[in-house]
Design an enzyme around this catalytic site. Sequence first.
Site, PDB file in Angstrom:
ATOM      1  N   ASN A  11      32.053  48.138  50.775  1.00 58.99           N
ATOM      2  CA  ASN A  11      33.152  47.705  51.649  1.00 58.99           C
ATOM      3  C   ASN A  11      34.161  48.845  51.687  1.00 58.99           C
ATOM      4  O   ASN A  11      34.896  49.061  50.730  1.00 58.99           O
ATOM      5  CB  ASN A  11      33.781  46.421  51.070  1.00 58.99           C
ATOM      6  CG  ASN A  11      35.004  45.982  51.862  1.00 58.99           C
ATOM      7  OD1 ASN A  11      35.312  46.546  52.917  1.00 58.99           O
ATOM      8  ND2 ASN A  11      35.707  44.979  51.349  1.00 58.99           N
ATOM      9  N   LYS A  13      36.727  49.100  53.452  1.00 54.83           N
ATOM     10  CA  LYS A  13      38.090  48.627  53.753  1.00 54.83           C
ATOM     11  C   LYS A  13      38.732  49.515  54.829  1.00 54.83           C
ATOM     12  O   LYS A  13      38.018  50.000  55.709  1.00 54.83           O
ATOM     13  CB  LYS A  13      38.923  48.550  52.459  1.00 54.83           C
ATOM     14  CG  LYS A  13      38.210  47.727  51.379  1.00 54.83           C
ATOM     15  CD  LYS A  13      39.072  47.329  50.220  1.00 54.83           C
ATOM     16  CE  LYS A  13      38.257  46.508  49.245  1.00 54.83           C
ATOM     17  NZ  LYS A  13      39.032  45.993  48.116  1.00 54.83           N
ATOM     18  N   HIS A  97      37.177  37.814  52.949  1.00 57.42           N
ATOM     19  CA  HIS A  97      37.587  38.670  51.835  1.00 57.42           C
ATOM     20  C   HIS A  97      38.991  38.243  51.387  1.00 57.42           C
ATOM     21  O   HIS A  97      39.821  37.842  52.215  1.00 57.42           O
ATOM     22  CB  HIS A  97      37.579  40.144  52.267  1.00 57.42           C
ATOM     23  CG  HIS A  97      37.729  41.082  51.110  1.00 57.42           C
ATOM     24  ND1 HIS A  97      38.953  41.321  50.524  1.00 57.42           N
ATOM     25  CD2 HIS A  97      36.817  41.795  50.416  1.00 57.42           C
ATOM     26  CE1 HIS A  97      38.772  42.160  49.503  1.00 57.42           C
ATOM     27  NE2 HIS A  97      37.489  42.462  49.419  1.00 57.42           N
ATOM     28  N   GLU A  99      41.511  39.858  50.700  1.00 62.82           N
ATOM     29  CA  GLU A  99      42.596  40.564  51.386  1.00 62.82           C
ATOM     30  C   GLU A  99      42.887  39.915  52.736  1.00 62.82           C
ATOM     31  O   GLU A  99      44.030  39.873  53.184  1.00 62.82           O
ATOM     32  CB  GLU A  99      42.235  42.056  51.523  1.00 62.82           C
ATOM     33  CG  GLU A  99      42.323  42.760  50.167  1.00 62.82           C
ATOM     34  CD  GLU A  99      41.346  43.904  49.965  1.00 62.82           C
ATOM     35  OE1 GLU A  99      40.750  44.385  50.936  1.00 62.82           O
ATOM     36  OE2 GLU A  99      41.171  44.308  48.794  1.00 62.82           O
ATOM     37  N   GLU A 169      34.400  37.664  43.952  1.00 60.39           N
ATOM     38  CA  GLU A 169      35.335  38.765  43.711  1.00 60.39           C
ATOM     39  C   GLU A 169      36.626  38.220  43.099  1.00 60.39           C
ATOM     40  O   GLU A 169      37.513  37.761  43.837  1.00 60.39           O
ATOM     41  CB  GLU A 169      35.670  39.467  45.034  1.00 60.39           C
ATOM     42  CG  GLU A 169      34.462  40.049  45.737  1.00 60.39           C
ATOM     43  CD  GLU A 169      34.851  41.201  46.651  1.00 60.39           C
ATOM     44  OE1 GLU A 169      34.213  42.256  46.531  1.00 60.39           O
ATOM     45  OE2 GLU A 169      35.803  41.071  47.438  1.00 60.39           O
ATOM     46  N   GLY A 175      40.283  46.494  42.843  1.00 60.26           N
ATOM     47  CA  GLY A 175      41.092  47.710  42.932  1.00 60.26           C
ATOM     48  C   GLY A 175      41.997  47.941  41.736  1.00 60.26           C
ATOM     49  O   GLY A 175      42.891  48.778  41.774  1.00 60.26           O
ATOM     50  N   SER A 215      36.094  46.191  40.999  1.00 56.72           N
ATOM     51  CA  SER A 215      36.010  47.366  40.128  1.00 56.72           C
ATOM     52  C   SER A 215      34.617  47.590  39.547  1.00 56.72           C
ATOM     53  O   SER A 215      34.477  48.021  38.402  1.00 56.72           O
ATOM     54  CB  SER A 215      37.067  47.290  39.014  1.00 56.72           C
ATOM     55  OG  SER A 215      38.368  47.238  39.579  1.00 56.72           O
TER      56      SER A 215
HETATM   57  P1  13P Z   1      37.013  47.532  44.259  1.00 55.56           P
HETATM   58  O1  13P Z   1      35.582  47.865  43.979  1.00 55.56           O
HETATM   59  O2  13P Z   1      37.813  48.687  44.780  1.00 55.56           O
HETATM   60  O3  13P Z   1      37.662  46.805  43.142  1.00 55.56           O
HETATM   61  O4  13P Z   1      36.993  46.489  45.513  1.00 55.56           O
HETATM   62  C1  13P Z   1      36.164  45.387  45.445  1.00 55.56           C
HETATM   63  C2  13P Z   1      36.189  44.712  46.772  1.00 55.56           C
HETATM   64  O5  13P Z   1      37.189  44.141  47.166  1.00 55.56           O
HETATM   65  C3  13P Z   1      34.976  44.779  47.584  1.00 55.56           C
HETATM   66  O6  13P Z   1      35.044  43.922  48.669  1.00 55.56           O
END
Ligand code: 13P
Length: 256
Positions: A11, A13, A97, A99, A169, A175, A215
């Site tokens: 992803n 982003k 997601h 976010e 997640e 992150g 992560s």
């Molecule tokens: P990270 O791997 O940067 O923690 O992000 C995970 C994520 O949100 C994947 O959709």
Amino acid sequence: MSNRKYLIAGNWKMNKTACEGAELARQIVEAVGKQTSVAVCVCPTFTSLDAVSKALDGSNIVLGAQNMHPKASGAYTGEIAADMLRQFFVGYVILGHSERRQYFGETDAFVNEKVLATLANNMRPILCVGETLEEREAGKTIELVSAQVKEGLKGVKGEQAENVVVAYEPIWAIGTGKTATPAMAQEVHAAIRVVLKEVLGAAQAEKVRILYGGSMKPDNADALLAEPDIDGGLIGGAALDAKSFVSLVESAAKQG
Ligand code: 13P
């Protein structure tokens, strides 16, 4: 051991221009574009879909998108419909997601509409679920994640199971460099599998891939992927660099 094929999905982003995305895709193709033991997918921004699709052409790496509107067309400024994605051979769509839930107010009901529209258009939804740190500390993780899965998959039929992907997640791990331990993740993945059995039927639930995201990195992937209900990863930060992403694909291939 299950016979689910591991899926490693990147992803990206809101990162990478079309040129940068195409370059990253080319590097990934060069390293793991021909391997068949692990399903691999990259999900760039909408503006990079065309260039990345071309870079993936002829490889086994599948293009994914990060969102989709459930309606086929119309007055939805800023949104993208299924056939606009399919034109670039998109195979997977990340939906719900955290976010998007957190910053754009997406509800379980809206995410469910998107899941159904994605399946109806012959693409595979990656339904994201996960709890905040507060919710975990209050002991609500399983209850909350189970409800997200149930609501998100409402109306999905058992025979569609092999096209459904769920990504667990934990929000506190995204992150942040903090990862759920393999045992913590497995506990939630097993609970998700129980919900999938209720929703899709016992045999069909075994076909659904449940990814871990938060992560995931080359140094923790082996242990996470070794858990029986962790069928791959949804990778953020480590997917932006070809070397670390490829190393995650190799970790999954090693699990065999
Ligand atoms: P990270 O791997 O940067 O923690 O992000 C995970 C994520 O949100 C994947 O959709």
